[in-house]
Every structure is written in C-alpha cells, then in structure tokens.
Design a protein around this motif. Structure first.
Motif, short mmCIF file in Angstrom:
data_model
loop_
_atom_site.label_atom_id
_atom_site.label_comp_id
_atom_site.label_asym_id
_atom_site.label_seq_id
_atom_site.Cartn_x
_atom_site.Cartn_y
_atom_site.Cartn_z
N ASN A 61 0.75 -1.31 -0.12
CA ASN A 61 0.20 0.02 0.09
C ASN A 61 0.89 1.32 -0.01
N CYS A 62 2.15 1.24 0.19
CA CYS A 62 3.04 2.19 0.26
C CYS A 62 3.30 2.86 -1.17
N GLN A 63 3.08 4.07 -1.36
CA GLN A 63 3.44 4.85 -2.59
C GLN A 63 4.53 5.80 -2.34
N TYR A 64 5.47 5.99 -3.43
CA TYR A 64 6.39 7.20 -3.29
C TYR A 64 6.26 7.65 -4.64
N ALA A 65 5.69 8.91 -4.85
CA ALA A 65 5.45 9.58 -6.25
C ALA A 65 6.81 9.75 -6.65
N VAL A 66 7.63 10.54 -6.00
CA VAL A 66 8.95 11.19 -6.49
C VAL A 66 9.73 9.94 -7.45
N ARG A 67 9.46 8.75 -7.03
CA ARG A 67 10.30 7.91 -7.78
C ARG A 67 9.25 6.77 -8.42
N GLY A 68 8.06 7.06 -8.71
CA GLY A 68 7.22 6.60 -9.29
C GLY A 68 6.91 6.15 -10.74
N GLU A 69 5.92 6.13 -11.21
CA GLU A 69 5.52 5.82 -12.89
C GLU A 69 6.54 6.98 -13.54
#
Length: 479
Positions: free
Chosen positions: A17-25
């Motif tokens: 469930n953990c999301q980290y957008a800075v290193r995301g898609e």
C-alpha cells in the motif's frame, strides 16, 4: 499450492500500500527513455549535484583528508590542502574511535552533536543539549525513527499538510498508521488556516482515530511557502491544546528567496512564547546536509533535536537508533562542517562565502525565472517559490484532456506529465503524488536545472503546454 513468504500475494500489505510518487511511474518511464537515448532533465527530485551544482570546496577537502588520513602524513599536504582544512580534518579524526571506518555512537559522534547544539544556540538564542540531538542518515531516517515511535496501530493518526512530501504518506502507510490531511490554501500562497486543522482533527476523531502528531514542512515541499512567525505561534498553541507532538521538517531553512518572510525555527518561536507553553509542547526538529546551498544528497547526513521529550522516551528512541548501530560517519563530518563552516579570518572563508553566496543567488534568480515562465503559459498558475527547491504550478486541464486521461487509464495530471516527458524530456512529479484538492491538478518541478539552461527549459515547457491546451481545448474543468 501454498505461498512462500516473499511471493507478492503474501507480502506485508503495508508494503504494497506504500506509494512514493517522486520515484514512481514518471521516474520509471523517464529512466526507460534515457536508456533509449533520449535526453532527460530529471526535475522530479531535489538532487542539486545531479543537475550540475558544484560541491563546496572546503567540506570536500576536509572529508577527503578524513577518508585518506595518510595524506596528513605527507610532507607536501600543505601544498594541496589549505591549513584550515588540514586542521579541521585532524579535529574530526580525533573525535572518532578509529577514523571514518569505525562505528560511532548510535546517536552520532558526541563532538559533532556538540557542534550542532552550538549552531542551534546561535540560530535561536536559546540553549541546546547535545544529548537531545541524534545524527541520522539524512533527515528522512530521523523522520522514520520518530514516526515508528509515535504510531502504535491503524487508529493512530498523523496530521500532514496537503500537498505533502510523500516521505510522510509512505512512512505512515508502511507503519500501519493513518494519515490525517490538512489542506494548505493555494489562493493564500499555500497558507495554513488553523480552522482547517481543527476540522481535520474533529473529522478524524469522529472516525475513531487518535491524532497523535502534526507535521509541518517549513519552507514547504512541494509548495515552497515560508511560514510566518504568527502562523507558527498558532500551530504551537494548537499542538499544546490538542496534546500533539509537532514534527518540524526544516530541511530547507537555508533556501529562502525573498526578504519578507525569513526562516524562523519552530523551536525559537516556542521558546519565545515562554512558559507554560514552552515547557509543554513536544517538538522534534529535523535538518540535513542534502539541501540548502550544500546539496550533498548522496552523503546522507541529517539530525533531529528533541524538545520537551521525557528522558525515558529519549532512552527508547536511542534503543531504536541502536538497531542500526551507527549513522554514516563521513556524513556526520559533513554535518559538523555545515553547522560550523569557515569563520572570518580563516584561509578558506572568502572562497566558502563566494561559493555559497553564488549558489543561493542563482537559486533565487531561478525561482523567479521558473515562476514567471509558468505564469506565461496557457491555463497554468503558479505561486512564487518563497523557499525550498520547487515550483508547484496548477495546471487547469480542459475537459477533453481529462476525458482522454480516463480513456488511457491515467490520473489526469499523470497523463499530462507523461505527455510532457515524452515531448520534452522534462521529468516532473504529478501533483496527485503529493495530494491536492479534488478536481485540481498540479505538477512539481525542482528549480535546480542550471541557470543558463533555464530559459530553454521553460521555452520547451511553454511550447508543449500551449500545444497541449490547443489540442484539448483551452477551456478547463474542476470536475
């Protein structure tokens, strides 16, 4: 067939469930395009040296000598290194138990913690206790350590500003807690309204959540605003009344690009308020060598200072820190150098001031260039970056663009940022990765590209954006 422990379906749900957008898609797609030979401008993360910022000379000289102490025995060392760098290297080596290759105390080297305490005293005008300062592998590790101590389970909530740096949402998710958002007001230059805080706490409590701590990011990431002294006093009174721990993320305190609202620390404001509040509010303040005019992200140096934390709790935090044995020792030296730079009269002083002043003045100009560039574009509105390292423009997406994003299975601002990346090579982070009000869209970009490249980058952005708006219609929707 039974699952193995590290099969995806049997992983800890908090990890999934953990999301980290800075290193995301967006980052992953940018990396793919780079492998294919496309020039990519990585503005997705505040990583100054990766975008061409030169390291400051003096700290690198000192750490080089600490890493290779045999150079100090060379009779010609004084021909290569200035005498003050040599003296500081000997000083820091004397603080260790065996050089940079030996573990330090889990809280960090006592001598460096003393230098941090002296820096805080000079900054705030109040005493600081080295025993209440822990050195960490970047500020992020300190944030994670403290949240680990605060969050007991899913019913524990942490007040976090929205938009927010996803370190907080990701860590809270990983630890199984609940993020309680409070919204910053874009129309008020990303200001904080205490009434919004009260509403957020009341709503969380109505859902059975115990709000235990509040995060402030000052100057703001991704929003770039600087909190006023009056705002900080309101926040501290609120935390006192609600019995919340205040987590003060102050890693951008050197990055100020206007004169109206200088940085002022949460601790100074708290101490200025006097008893009883100055004795009541539990405060953890974070700083780092990764930001400011240092930009030493890869060194992973940081600290946190504890105010009004009970001694038994400090012992438990020390125990948690001890699991990792020791923070990075070379990064501790960088921290010591950051809080105790060359002084007037030192051999390296003039060069240090010239380099650091040059970086900050250039960042101030780049902040203005980027804000003005965004505001010259169709359907783009951007508040001035008062501090930190980022611009966070609002992109007013036309209904056709939102519909095209839905058909592509993308969040609208992700769709826009992917199109921007493919067309220009500019790698940004969609505003949805930081949180934003429903139906409002943003992107975050650093102001770190080289100053001489900034006009070309902004021209490229403007060309893409205006063509995008023409393609999908100039009207926009708030859904």
């Amino acid at each position: 067939m039974s699952l193995k422990a590290l099969d995806y379906d049997s992983l800890n749900e908090n990890v999934k469930n953990c999301q980290y957008a800075v290193r995301g898609e967006l980052y992953l797609r940018a990396s793919e395009l780079q492998k294919e030979g496309k020039k990519i401008i990585f503005t997705n993360v505040g990583n100054p040296h990766a975008l061409g910022q030169k390291p400051l000379t003096f700290p690198r000289q000192v750490v080089a000598l600490c890493q290779a102490p045999f150079l100090l025995d060379d009779p010609n060392v004084g021909m290569i290194f200035p005498a003050d760098a040599i003296a500081r290297a000997k000083h820091y080596l004397s603080l260790t138990s065996g050089g940079l290759g030996a573990y330090s105390d889990s809280r960090g080297l006592p001598g460096v913690r003393k230098e941090v305490a002296e820096f805080i005293e000079r900054r705030d005008g109040y005493p600081s206790d080295p025993e209440l300062i822990f050195l960490t592998d970047g500020a992020s590790k300190g944030v994670m350590q403290i949240l680990n101590c605060v969050i007991r389970g899913q019913k524990d909530g942490i007040l976090v500003p929205v938009p927010q740096y996803p370190l907080y949402s990701a860590t809270i998710s990983l630890l199984g807690g609940t993020l309680v958002p409070y919204y910053l007001e874009e129309s008020e230059n990303w200001g904080l309204d205490v009434n919004n805080l009260r509403q957020s706490v009341a709503q969380a409590r109505s859902q059975g959540i115990t709000v235990r701590a509040m995060v402030i990011i000052n100057p703001g990431n991704p929003t770039g605003q600087c909190l006023s002294e009056a705002n900080l006093r309101e926040i501290l009174r609120f935390c006192c009344n609600e019995r919340l721990v205040l987590l003060g993320d102050e890693v951008y305190q050197q990055n100020i690009y206007q004169d109206e609202r200088p940085f002022i620390s949460s601790k100074k404001v708290l101490m200025d308020m006097g008893a009883p509040i100055s004795k009541e509010v539990q405060l953890i303040s974070f700083h780092t060598v990764s930001k400011g005019y240092w930009g030493e992200c890869g060194q992973r140096g940081g600290y946190f200072e504890m105010t009004n934390i009970p001694p038994k709790t400090v012992e438990e935090i020390y125990k948690v820190a001890s699991i990792a044995l020791s923070p990075n020792v070379s990064a501790q030296i960088f921290m010591g150098l950051m809080v105790s730079p060359p002084k007037p009269g030192d051999i390296s002083y003039d060069q240090f001031v010239r380099e650091s002043k040059g970086i900050l003045e250039s960042l101030r100009r780049r902040a203005r260039m980027m804000t003005d560039g965004f505001n010259s574009c169709k359907n783009v509105v951007c508040n001035f970056t008062e501090g930190a390292m980022y611009s966070f423009p609002q992109i007013k997406l036309p209904p056709k663009a939102i519909q095209a994003a839905k058909q592509a299975g993308k969040v609208p601002d992700v769709f826009y940022c992917l199109k921007l990346l493919e067309a220009t090579g500019i790698s940004t982070v969609p505003g949805s990765g930081f949180g934003q009000k429903e139906g409002v869209f943003h992107l975050r970009t650093t102001i770190l590209p080289a100053e001489e490249e900034m006009p070309e980058i902004m021209d490229s952005f403007k060309k893409f954006n205006d063509e995008f708006m023409s393609q999908y219609g100039v009207g926009y929707s708030r859904m």
